[in-house]
Design a protein around this motif. Structure first.
Motif, PDB file in Angstrom:
ATOM      1  N   PHE A  22       4.202  -0.126   8.225  1.00 20.50           N
ATOM      2  CA  PHE A  22       4.424   1.177   7.601  1.00 20.50           C
ATOM      3  C   PHE A  22       5.884   1.592   7.731  1.00 20.50           C
ATOM      4  O   PHE A  22       6.502   1.402   8.785  1.00 20.50           O
ATOM      5  CB  PHE A  22       3.550   2.237   8.264  1.00 20.50           C
ATOM      6  CG  PHE A  22       2.099   2.126   7.903  1.00 20.50           C
ATOM      7  CD1 PHE A  22       1.266   1.254   8.571  1.00 20.50           C
ATOM      8  CD2 PHE A  22       1.564   2.902   6.876  1.00 20.50           C
ATOM      9  CE1 PHE A  22      -0.071   1.143   8.236  1.00 20.50           C
ATOM     10  CE2 PHE A  22       0.231   2.798   6.536  1.00 20.50           C
ATOM     11  CZ  PHE A  22      -0.593   1.909   7.213  1.00 20.50           C
ATOM     12  N   GLY A  23       6.405   2.190   6.649  1.00 14.14           N
ATOM     13  CA  GLY A  23       7.703   2.827   6.738  1.00 14.14           C
ATOM     14  C   GLY A  23       7.585   4.132   7.507  1.00 14.14           C
ATOM     15  O   GLY A  23       6.495   4.558   7.887  1.00 14.14           O
ATOM     16  N   THR A  24       8.734   4.793   7.693  1.00  7.60           N
ATOM     17  CA  THR A  24       8.721   6.053   8.432  1.00  7.60           C
ATOM     18  C   THR A  24       8.159   7.190   7.592  1.00  7.60           C
ATOM     19  O   THR A  24       7.834   8.246   8.118  1.00  7.60           O
ATOM     20  CB  THR A  24      10.128   6.433   8.904  1.00  7.60           C
ATOM     21  OG1 THR A  24      10.988   6.457   7.769  1.00  7.60           O
ATOM     22  CG2 THR A  24      10.641   5.432   9.920  1.00  7.60           C
ATOM     23  N   TYR A  33       0.184   5.254   1.256  1.00  9.16           N
ATOM     24  CA  TYR A  33      -0.732   6.154   1.929  1.00  9.16           C
ATOM     25  C   TYR A  33      -0.142   7.554   1.922  1.00  9.16           C
ATOM     26  O   TYR A  33       1.074   7.741   1.954  1.00  9.16           O
ATOM     27  CB  TYR A  33      -0.967   5.723   3.385  1.00  9.16           C
ATOM     28  CG  TYR A  33      -1.980   4.608   3.554  1.00  9.16           C
ATOM     29  CD1 TYR A  33      -1.609   3.286   3.350  1.00  9.16           C
ATOM     30  CD2 TYR A  33      -3.293   4.888   3.911  1.00  9.16           C
ATOM     31  CE1 TYR A  33      -2.541   2.263   3.509  1.00  9.16           C
ATOM     32  CE2 TYR A  33      -4.227   3.868   4.073  1.00  9.16           C
ATOM     33  CZ  TYR A  33      -3.847   2.558   3.862  1.00  9.16           C
ATOM     34  OH  TYR A  33      -4.765   1.556   4.012  1.00  9.16           O
ATOM     35  N   GLN A  75      -0.189  11.172   4.084  1.00  2.83           N
ATOM     36  CA  GLN A  75      -0.546  11.709   5.398  1.00  2.83           C
ATOM     37  C   GLN A  75      -0.138  13.170   5.501  1.00  2.83           C
ATOM     38  O   GLN A  75       1.059  13.485   5.513  1.00  2.83           O
ATOM     39  CB  GLN A  75       0.104  10.894   6.528  1.00  2.83           C
ATOM     40  CG  GLN A  75      -0.374  11.302   7.916  1.00  2.83           C
ATOM     41  CD  GLN A  75       0.166  10.400   9.015  1.00  2.83           C
ATOM     42  OE1 GLN A  75       1.225   9.810   8.894  1.00  2.83           O
ATOM     43  NE2 GLN A  75      -0.591  10.285  10.110  1.00  2.83           N
ATOM     44  N   PHE A  81       0.838  -1.200   0.000  1.00  4.32           N
ATOM     45  CA  PHE A  81       0.000   0.000   0.000  1.00  4.32           C
ATOM     46  C   PHE A  81       0.876   1.254   0.000  1.00  4.32           C
ATOM     47  O   PHE A  81       1.982   1.260   0.541  1.00  4.32           O
ATOM     48  CB  PHE A  81      -0.871   0.043   1.267  1.00  4.32           C
ATOM     49  CG  PHE A  81      -1.902  -1.032   1.361  1.00  4.32           C
ATOM     50  CD1 PHE A  81      -1.619  -2.216   2.016  1.00  4.32           C
ATOM     51  CD2 PHE A  81      -3.168  -0.846   0.837  1.00  4.32           C
ATOM     52  CE1 PHE A  81      -2.584  -3.216   2.136  1.00  4.32           C
ATOM     53  CE2 PHE A  81      -4.136  -1.837   0.944  1.00  4.32           C
ATOM     54  CZ  PHE A  81      -3.843  -3.021   1.601  1.00  4.32           C
ATOM     55  N   GLY A 112      -0.581  16.230  11.016  1.00  2.00           N
ATOM     56  CA  GLY A 112      -1.660  16.298  11.987  1.00  2.00           C
ATOM     57  C   GLY A 112      -2.921  15.567  11.589  1.00  2.00           C
ATOM     58  O   GLY A 112      -3.931  15.645  12.291  1.00  2.00           O
ATOM     59  N   TYR A 139      -2.775   0.386  -4.094  1.00  3.01           N
ATOM     60  CA  TYR A 139      -2.532  -0.968  -3.609  1.00  3.01           C
ATOM     61  C   TYR A 139      -2.031  -1.797  -4.781  1.00  3.01           C
ATOM     62  O   TYR A 139      -2.705  -1.888  -5.801  1.00  3.01           O
ATOM     63  CB  TYR A 139      -3.823  -1.554  -3.044  1.00  3.01           C
ATOM     64  CG  TYR A 139      -3.741  -2.990  -2.592  1.00  3.01           C
ATOM     65  CD1 TYR A 139      -4.605  -3.949  -3.104  1.00  3.01           C
ATOM     66  CD2 TYR A 139      -2.821  -3.377  -1.634  1.00  3.01           C
ATOM     67  CE1 TYR A 139      -4.560  -5.268  -2.676  1.00  3.01           C
ATOM     68  CE2 TYR A 139      -2.762  -4.694  -1.198  1.00  3.01           C
ATOM     69  CZ  TYR A 139      -3.633  -5.644  -1.719  1.00  3.01           C
ATOM     70  OH  TYR A 139      -3.583  -6.942  -1.286  1.00  3.01           O
ATOM     71  N   ALA A 183      -4.837  11.894   9.699  1.00  2.00           N
ATOM     72  CA  ALA A 183      -4.700  10.446   9.555  1.00  2.00           C
ATOM     73  C   ALA A 183      -4.239  10.091   8.137  1.00  2.00           C
ATOM     74  O   ALA A 183      -4.470  10.850   7.195  1.00  2.00           O
ATOM     75  CB  ALA A 183      -6.033   9.772   9.846  1.00  2.00           C
ATOM     76  N   PRO A 184      -3.580   8.951   7.970  1.00  2.00           N
ATOM     77  CA  PRO A 184      -3.213   8.502   6.623  1.00  2.00           C
ATOM     78  C   PRO A 184      -4.443   8.245   5.762  1.00  2.00           C
ATOM     79  O   PRO A 184      -5.466   7.757   6.262  1.00  2.00           O
ATOM     80  CB  PRO A 184      -2.458   7.191   6.886  1.00  2.00           C
ATOM     81  CG  PRO A 184      -2.047   7.246   8.310  1.00  2.00           C
ATOM     82  CD  PRO A 184      -3.104   8.021   9.017  1.00  2.00           C
ATOM     83  N   VAL A 210       0.026  -5.152   8.158  1.00  2.00           N
ATOM     84  CA  VAL A 210       0.629  -4.140   7.295  1.00  2.00           C
ATOM     85  C   VAL A 210       1.652  -3.375   8.111  1.00  2.00           C
ATOM     86  O   VAL A 210       1.360  -2.922   9.215  1.00  2.00           O
ATOM     87  CB  VAL A 210      -0.446  -3.189   6.745  1.00  2.00           C
ATOM     88  CG1 VAL A 210       0.191  -2.050   5.960  1.00  2.00           C
ATOM     89  CG2 VAL A 210      -1.431  -3.946   5.863  1.00  2.00           C
ATOM     90  N   LEU A 220       3.662   7.260   2.799  1.00  2.00           N
ATOM     91  CA  LEU A 220       4.023   6.070   3.560  1.00  2.00           C
ATOM     92  C   LEU A 220       3.940   4.832   2.674  1.00  2.00           C
ATOM     93  O   LEU A 220       2.899   4.553   2.084  1.00  2.00           O
ATOM     94  CB  LEU A 220       3.064   5.900   4.751  1.00  2.00           C
ATOM     95  CG  LEU A 220       2.980   7.060   5.737  1.00  2.00           C
ATOM     96  CD1 LEU A 220       1.773   6.904   6.645  1.00  2.00           C
ATOM     97  CD2 LEU A 220       4.241   7.138   6.566  1.00  2.00           C
ATOM     98  N   PHE A 258      -5.659   6.441   1.967  1.00  2.00           N
ATOM     99  CA  PHE A 258      -5.266   5.444   0.981  1.00  2.00           C
ATOM    100  C   PHE A 258      -4.998   6.072  -0.380  1.00  2.00           C
ATOM    101  O   PHE A 258      -5.767   6.910  -0.851  1.00  2.00           O
ATOM    102  CB  PHE A 258      -6.389   4.412   0.858  1.00  2.00           C
ATOM    103  CG  PHE A 258      -6.228   3.449  -0.280  1.00  2.00           C
ATOM    104  CD1 PHE A 258      -6.981   3.596  -1.432  1.00  2.00           C
ATOM    105  CD2 PHE A 258      -5.328   2.400  -0.194  1.00  2.00           C
ATOM    106  CE1 PHE A 258      -6.850   2.714  -2.488  1.00  2.00           C
ATOM    107  CE2 PHE A 258      -5.189   1.511  -1.238  1.00  2.00           C
ATOM    108  CZ  PHE A 258      -5.952   1.665  -2.391  1.00  2.00           C
TER     109      PHE A 258
END
Lengths: 109, 116
Positions: free
Chosen positions: A99-101, A35, A37, A33, A40, A48, A42-43, A97, A87, A45
């Motif tokens: 997530f990367g940084t 994402y 962000q 995935f 402040g 995919y 939320a991620p 899942v 992300l 989508f």
């Protein structure tokens, strides 16, 4: 375990194209995935990928090479509102899942 | 509902207090996830539910963290005896199913926890 590597920060000019790379190592692989962000928030989508190749969705495209453990997100015709963190998130084991940084993209005029 | 909701949006706790964070997933979504996100980092997996069953809790950092989803919809993440290192944004996400594109996770706005 899972190891995800993506650049920490990138800067690009409004109207340009930018490619955000991600390499990953997972114990098992069942899709990846991307994402977005905003600070402040939320991620949300973006894309995919399960199979190798390029998936295009408007200004955003995502590419996957499973054999290389590599993906990229391509953003075209950059807009100021695209300034955000991106992300990379491979899915390894059952439903998990990771997530990367994230890559913080700054779009400048 | 229209999206994933979380409450409270902000929580300030004194060290040692217990806190409870609530997540209302999208109606009909089978899977529910909790993540912890520190400043400047990506979300870190905490736990996963499929309906009421907690199938993976490998990301819970200590036994002070406990999550439940008793009726397969609303979930609560409880943190006992909070510590300063627990300060983070706690994100909840839900997905419709368990395979393919139905695994796309939709995130709530998060609860920002500050432990003093």
């Amino acid at each position: 375990g899972q190891n995800i590597d993506q650049p920490t920060e990138m800067t690009a000019t409004e109207g340009a194209i930018v490619q955000i790379n991600c390499t990953y190592q997972t114990s098992g692989f069942n899709g990846l995935f991307w994402y977005q962000q905003h600070a402040g928030e939320a991620p949300t989508f973006l894309s995919y990928n399960v199979l190798d190749g390029l998936e295009e969705k408007g200004r955003f495209s995502s590419f996957l090479s499973r054999s290389k453990g590599y993906s990229y997100l391509l953003l075209k015709e950059l807009q100021m509102k695209d300034s955000a963190s991106y992300l990379c998130a491979p899915r390894g084991g059952y439903q998990k899942v990771t997530f990367g940084t994230g890559t913080k993209l700054q779009v400048i005029p | 509902g229209a999206g994933v909701s979380q409450s409270p949006r902000y929580k300030v706790a004194k060290r040692g207090q217990d806190v409870a964070l609530r997540c209302d997933p999208i109606s009909g979504h089978v899977s529910l996830f909790w993540y912890q996100q520190a400043l400047g980092q990506g979300p870190e997996f905490l736990t996963y539910f499929q309906n009421e069953a907690q199938l993976d809790k490998s990301g819970l950092p200590s036994d002070r963290f406990f999550a439940e989803r008793p009726e397969g919809s609303v979930s609560t993440l409880k943190i006992q005896r909070t510590q300063q290192e627990d300060s983070a944004v706690y994100l909840c996400a839900s997905s419709l199913g368990t395979s393919g594109s139905t695994e796309t996770q939709y995130f709530g706005p998060g609860t920002r926890l500050l432990v003093l």
